[in-house]
Design a protein around this motif. Sequence first.
Motif, PDB file in Angstrom:
ATOM      1  N   PHE A 188     -16.472  41.503 -32.732  1.00 23.09           N
ATOM      2  CA  PHE A 188     -16.396  40.082 -33.078  1.00 23.09           C
ATOM      3  C   PHE A 188     -17.252  39.228 -32.141  1.00 23.09           C
ATOM      4  CE2 PHE A 188     -14.464  35.862 -32.921  1.00 23.09           C
ATOM      5  CZ  PHE A 188     -14.354  35.560 -34.274  1.00 23.09           C
ATOM      6  N   THR A 189     -17.210  39.525 -30.845  1.00 21.17           N
ATOM      7  CA  THR A 189     -17.866  38.640 -29.875  1.00 21.17           C
ATOM      8  C   THR A 189     -19.359  38.950 -29.672  1.00 21.17           C
ATOM      9  OG1 THR A 189     -17.099  40.055 -28.063  1.00 21.17           O
ATOM     10  CG2 THR A 189     -15.743  38.152 -28.577  1.00 21.17           C
ATOM     11  N   GLU A 190     -19.785  40.175 -29.939  1.00 21.84           N
ATOM     12  CA  GLU A 190     -21.201  40.521 -29.714  1.00 21.84           C
ATOM     13  C   GLU A 190     -22.129  39.624 -30.544  1.00 21.84           C
ATOM     14  OE1 GLU A 190     -23.002  42.312 -27.736  1.00 21.84           O
ATOM     15  OE2 GLU A 190     -21.383  43.314 -26.662  1.00 21.84           O
ATOM     16  N   LYS A 191     -23.291  39.354 -29.975  1.00 23.29           N
ATOM     17  CA  LYS A 191     -24.245  38.453 -30.659  1.00 23.29           C
ATOM     18  C   LYS A 191     -25.211  39.214 -31.566  1.00 23.29           C
ATOM     19  CE  LYS A 191     -25.958  34.857 -28.207  1.00 23.29           C
ATOM     20  NZ  LYS A 191     -26.424  34.134 -27.004  1.00 23.29           N
ATOM     21  N   GLY A 192     -25.232  38.860 -32.828  1.00 24.61           N
ATOM     22  CA  GLY A 192     -26.222  39.419 -33.741  1.00 24.61           C
ATOM     23  C   GLY A 192     -25.798  40.729 -34.383  1.00 24.61           C
ATOM     24  N   TYR A 193     -26.411  41.010 -35.517  1.00 28.92           N
ATOM     25  CA  TYR A 193     -26.053  42.162 -36.350  1.00 28.92           C
ATOM     26  C   TYR A 193     -26.202  43.494 -35.614  1.00 28.92           C
ATOM     27  CZ  TYR A 193     -26.129  45.337 -40.382  1.00 28.92           C
ATOM     28  OH  TYR A 193     -25.876  46.358 -41.258  1.00 28.92           O
ATOM     29  N   LYS A 199     -23.614  44.020 -32.935  1.00 24.82           N
ATOM     30  CA  LYS A 199     -22.300  44.227 -33.568  1.00 24.82           C
ATOM     31  C   LYS A 199     -22.182  45.654 -34.110  1.00 24.82           C
ATOM     32  CE  LYS A 199     -21.211  39.454 -34.944  1.00 24.82           C
ATOM     33  NZ  LYS A 199     -20.166  39.209 -33.957  1.00 24.82           N
ATOM     34  N   LYS A 200     -23.267  46.132 -34.746  1.00 18.21           N
ATOM     35  CA  LYS A 200     -23.269  47.499 -35.290  1.00 18.21           C
ATOM     36  C   LYS A 200     -23.048  48.518 -34.167  1.00 18.21           C
ATOM     37  CE  LYS A 200     -24.615  48.973 -39.074  1.00 18.21           C
ATOM     38  NZ  LYS A 200     -23.857  49.433 -40.264  1.00 18.21           N
ATOM     39  N   GLU A 201     -23.637  48.251 -33.026  1.00 19.86           N
ATOM     40  CA  GLU A 201     -23.503  49.145 -31.870  1.00 19.86           C
ATOM     41  C   GLU A 201     -22.062  49.132 -31.337  1.00 19.86           C
ATOM     42  OE1 GLU A 201     -25.903  49.397 -27.768  1.00 19.86           O
ATOM     43  OE2 GLU A 201     -27.128  48.937 -29.555  1.00 19.86           O
ATOM     44  N   ALA A 202     -21.496  47.921 -31.293  1.00 16.66           N
ATOM     45  CA  ALA A 202     -20.117  47.777 -30.799  1.00 16.66           C
ATOM     46  C   ALA A 202     -19.112  48.422 -31.750  1.00 16.66           C
ATOM     47  CB  ALA A 202     -19.784  46.306 -30.598  1.00 16.66           C
ATOM     48  N   GLU A 208     -14.517  38.856 -42.873  1.00 21.91           N
ATOM     49  CA  GLU A 208     -15.027  37.698 -43.622  1.00 21.91           C
ATOM     50  C   GLU A 208     -15.877  36.800 -42.708  1.00 21.91           C
ATOM     51  OE1 GLU A 208     -12.200  35.542 -46.030  1.00 21.91           O
ATOM     52  OE2 GLU A 208     -13.410  33.714 -45.964  1.00 21.91           O
ATOM     53  N   VAL A 209     -15.380  36.584 -41.501  1.00 20.97           N
ATOM     54  CA  VAL A 209     -16.059  35.665 -40.584  1.00 20.97           C
ATOM     55  C   VAL A 209     -17.393  36.239 -40.093  1.00 20.97           C
ATOM     56  CG1 VAL A 209     -15.892  34.547 -38.316  1.00 20.97           C
ATOM     57  CG2 VAL A 209     -13.942  34.483 -39.881  1.00 20.97           C
ATOM     58  N   ILE A 210     -17.405  37.525 -39.724  1.00 17.76           N
ATOM     59  CA  ILE A 210     -18.645  38.082 -39.143  1.00 17.76           C
ATOM     60  C   ILE A 210     -19.547  38.705 -40.211  1.00 17.76           C
ATOM     61  CG2 ILE A 210     -17.497  38.461 -36.923  1.00 17.76           C
ATOM     62  CD1 ILE A 210     -17.552  41.454 -37.456  1.00 17.76           C
ATOM     63  N   ASP A 211     -19.031  38.780 -41.451  1.00 17.25           N
ATOM     64  CA  ASP A 211     -19.810  39.324 -42.559  1.00 17.25           C
ATOM     65  C   ASP A 211     -20.282  40.756 -42.261  1.00 17.25           C
ATOM     66  OD1 ASP A 211     -20.885  39.306 -45.059  1.00 17.25           O
ATOM     67  OD2 ASP A 211     -22.772  38.346 -44.468  1.00 17.25           O
ATOM     68  N   LEU A 212     -19.343  41.574 -41.814  1.00 17.59           N
ATOM     69  CA  LEU A 212     -19.632  42.987 -41.518  1.00 17.59           C
ATOM     70  C   LEU A 212     -18.363  43.787 -41.787  1.00 17.59           C
ATOM     71  CD1 LEU A 212     -21.836  44.903 -40.094  1.00 17.59           C
ATOM     72  CD2 LEU A 212     -20.490  44.555 -38.019  1.00 17.59           C
ATOM     73  N   LYS A 213     -18.540  44.940 -42.449  1.00 21.83           N
ATOM     74  CA  LYS A 213     -17.396  45.798 -42.761  1.00 21.83           C
ATOM     75  C   LYS A 213     -16.936  46.508 -41.483  1.00 21.83           C
ATOM     76  CE  LYS A 213     -14.750  47.095 -46.154  1.00 21.83           C
ATOM     77  NZ  LYS A 213     -13.903  46.028 -46.683  1.00 21.83           N
ATOM     78  N   LEU A 214     -15.694  46.217 -41.090  1.00 20.50           N
ATOM     79  CA  LEU A 214     -15.138  46.848 -39.884  1.00 20.50           C
ATOM     80  C   LEU A 214     -14.366  48.104 -40.231  1.00 20.50           C
ATOM     81  CD1 LEU A 214     -13.653  43.771 -38.036  1.00 20.50           C
ATOM     82  CD2 LEU A 214     -14.806  45.616 -36.858  1.00 20.50           C
ATOM     83  N   PHE A 215     -13.854  48.119 -41.448  1.00 19.18           N
ATOM     84  CA  PHE A 215     -12.810  49.066 -41.776  1.00 19.18           C
ATOM     85  C   PHE A 215     -13.021  49.594 -43.183  1.00 19.18           C
ATOM     86  CE2 PHE A 215      -8.512  50.006 -43.267  1.00 19.18           C
ATOM     87  CZ  PHE A 215      -8.015  50.727 -42.200  1.00 19.18           C
TER      88      PHE A 215
END
Lengths: 224, 224
Positions: free
Chosen positions: A114-119, A122-125, A170-177
């Motif tokens: 959630f907190t990492e900057k940029g796509y 975030k993918k790495e995290a 929804e907020v970060i627009d990335l599938k977490l799960f």
Amino acid sequence: MADEVKLYRTWSSRFSLRIVWALHIKGIEYEAIFEDLSHKSPQLLQYNPVHKKVPVLVHKGKPICESLVILEYIDETWKETTPLLPQDPYEKAMARFWAKFVDDKLLPSVQSVFTEKGYEAKKEALVPAVKNLEIIEEQLKEKKYFGGESIGYVDLVLGWMAYLLDVFEEVIDLKLFDAHKFPLLSGWMKNFCDAPAIKQHLPPRDKLVTKYQLLHEKYQTTSN
Amino acid sequence: MADEVKLYRTWSSRFSLRIVWALHIKGIEYEAIFEDLSHKSPQLLQYNPVHKKVPVLVHKGKPICESLVILEYIDETWKETTPLLPQDPYEKAMARFWAKFVDDKLLPSVQSVFTEKGYEAKKEALVPAVKNLEIIEEQLKEKKYFGGESIGYVDLVLGWMAYLLDVFEEVIDLKLFDAHKFPLLSGWMKNFCDAPAIKQHLPPRDKLVTKYQLLHEKYQTTSN
């Protein structure tokens, strides 16, 4: 008596909600005091001078802080109703181990997506977060809840995931799960949110989305 | 039976020593298995697949990991002898709160004085560490040990401080701890190290100095 148990909380604190759910599961009457963390009340600062954080449970005038500590206190004080922790010392140790894993590993790893900057960041995290989810998925084998047939200590500790993961997505627009990859956790999330003591005490989703949108914007624009 | 209880440890692990002391205070017979962390044994990896760390207590073939979890397990399993945690739920909650404070706040703050590079950065890191020491000092008012008249849970959790603080001071050549400012902690450190169950199970000071000298050199020369 309502004034015997007081809970200092906020409307959305993940750690406070653990206590709200536990009190409702156990049927303990209490008074909720909603804190504004930008203007903490003198009572909160007096009751939790070390961390200055919610939740604080005040029972007969005595404060207890730290959500995991409060959960154990509740279970030991009101032991006649719906146990949260197993009685067997080994099973109890396992519950404590997994609660600690959630707070020390899983929650920070999901939080960092959630907190990492940029796509790309975030993918790495996402890699360690997914690894931790895989570890937790394993623990649900042949069980409805981590606590067995009913909601227990580990379920309450992991509860934030059940209602917050798709808000994050929804907020970060990335599938977490991926529900197909985590069928047991996926079922658990549904069962958990549908349980009456939980369902009636979840923060409104639209308010959560707004809160985390603002927070996410802040993380994406401020320098590390 | 010696083979009933096994402890996977290293000679100097602060977290393992908590368990060593607890077992000796309770008079529990056990077999110690010394791990080389640069070549972890298949047993350690099998028993603690999540964290791959010592200490691991194996009781009747079942592993328990995480030192705070192990301490509670020991206290609940061998409850006839020398209790480590208070019986009263509120007092127990306080012990858990302070143990968590030591692990989450005090230990990392002292550790960072050790790891920070250079005199100025170390002096700066000293500020939160001293603040945390002041908080802990307060808890010893009118008590010999955190556990009261005898060594208990919080004493074992904080035990690393009693024998390691002056090793750190020698290695980093900086005063971490002013005995005049912390008379209660200072007395506690002496009492703790002099207690037979502890005294007989402390790592040799000269070996600790060598270990931490090498470690400190590494921290001071590698880039962050």
